[in-house]
Design an enzyme around this catalytic site. Structure first.
Site, PDB file in Angstrom:
ATOM      1  N   HIS A  53       0.788  -1.323  -0.411  1.00 20.55           N
ATOM      2  CA  HIS A  53      -0.018  -0.417  -0.367  1.00 20.55           C
ATOM      3  C   HIS A  53       1.045   1.176   0.266  1.00 20.55           C
ATOM      4  O   HIS A  53       1.913   1.429   0.576  1.00 20.55           O
ATOM      5  CB  HIS A  53      -1.056   0.444   0.909  1.00 20.55           C
ATOM      6  CG  HIS A  53      -2.018  -0.561   0.912  1.00 20.55           C
ATOM      7  ND1 HIS A  53      -3.309  -0.308   1.887  1.00 20.55           N
ATOM      8  CD2 HIS A  53      -2.177  -2.050   0.878  1.00 20.55           C
ATOM      9  CE1 HIS A  53      -3.637  -1.729   1.940  1.00 20.55           C
ATOM     10  NE2 HIS A  53      -3.447  -2.728   1.063  1.00 20.55           N
ATOM     11  N   GLU A  55       0.963   4.407   1.566  1.00 18.20           N
ATOM     12  CA  GLU A  55       1.767   4.563   3.110  1.00 18.20           C
ATOM     13  C   GLU A  55       2.271   3.477   3.636  1.00 18.20           C
ATOM     14  O   GLU A  55       3.317   4.432   4.272  1.00 18.20           O
ATOM     15  CB  GLU A  55       0.055   3.877   3.581  1.00 18.20           C
ATOM     16  CG  GLU A  55      -0.873   5.285   3.466  1.00 18.20           C
ATOM     17  CD  GLU A  55      -2.265   4.225   2.769  1.00 18.20           C
ATOM     18  OE1 GLU A  55      -3.565   4.517   3.210  1.00 18.20           O
ATOM     19  OE2 GLU A  55      -1.806   3.507   2.166  1.00 18.20           O
ATOM     20  N   CYS A  83      -6.961   2.635   5.036  1.00 18.27           N
ATOM     21  CA  CYS A  83      -7.831   1.275   5.297  1.00 18.27           C
ATOM     22  C   CYS A  83      -7.218   1.190   6.759  1.00 18.27           C
ATOM     23  O   CYS A  83      -6.250   1.320   7.245  1.00 18.27           O
ATOM     24  CB  CYS A  83      -7.276  -0.360   4.168  1.00 18.27           C
ATOM     25  SG  CYS A  83      -5.840  -0.136   4.494  1.00 18.27           S
ATOM     26  N   CYS A  86      -3.643  -0.029   7.094  1.00 24.00           N
ATOM     27  CA  CYS A  86      -2.557   0.840   6.454  1.00 24.00           C
ATOM     28  C   CYS A  86      -2.489   2.284   8.144  1.00 24.00           C
ATOM     29  O   CYS A  86      -1.923   2.746   8.684  1.00 24.00           O
ATOM     30  CB  CYS A  86      -2.639   1.854   5.903  1.00 24.00           C
ATOM     31  SG  CYS A  86      -2.036   1.124   4.407  1.00 24.00           S
TER      32      CYS A  86
END
Length: 167
Positions: A53, A55, A83, A86
């Protein structure tokens, strides 16, 4: 242009990199003392891992730049609401503030479904700003998914034609 807009623009540049790879266009930058120390964009399909991801990639780069896992005086700018994975990493990294472009009603954990960033039960809470360059952040996601639906429709049509020809 505000500081938040300036850095969200940088996060959008990262999202566009993901877009060009055919990845969901999510971008992120982490700022320390007015300098970007971590950049990331979604690479889940490219790297074939759930962990890629934007992040998490940016946190890893920022931690290397800082020489520490604690990012206490850092601000994260991310185009889409984080999410649960993260958001948990953001809390664990002790990031001071998260600035979000657009919210994610299906999976967001900075206020949409849950707000893991500001739970009093945790030993760290994160300042939160939302809606920075929201239109631009929403537009790139909507365009990506519109194009994906068209590609998927064409692919199904091509497969159906191939099956008919084989019969």
């Amino acid at each position: 242009m505000t500081t938040n807009e300036q850095y969200m623009k940088e996060a959008l540049k990262q999202a566009k990199k993901a877009y060009r790879l055919g990845e969901v266009p999510i971008g992120c930058v982490i700022v320390y003392q007015d300098k970007i120390i971590g950049r990331g964009y979604n690479k889940r399909n490219t790297k074939k891992t759930t962990l890629a991801h934007a992040e998490l990639i940016a946190i890893e780069k920022a931690s290397k730049a800082m020489g520490d896992w604690r990012l206490e005086d850092c601000v994260m700018y991310v185009t889409l609401e984080p999410c649960q994975m993260c958001a948990g990493a953001i809390v664990q990294a002790r990031i001071k503030e998260v600035v979000v472009g657009t919210m994610n009603p299906k999976a967001g954990c900075a206020g949409s479904i849950l707000n893991l960033l500001q739970m009093e039960e945790f030993n760290h809470q994160v300042e939160l700003t939302t809606g920075v360059m929201e239109k631009e952040c929403t537009d790139i996601l909507q365009l990506f998914f519109q194009e994906l639906r068209i590609r998927n429709k064409k692919s199904k049509l091509t497969n159906a034609i191939t099956i008919e020809e084989d019969q």
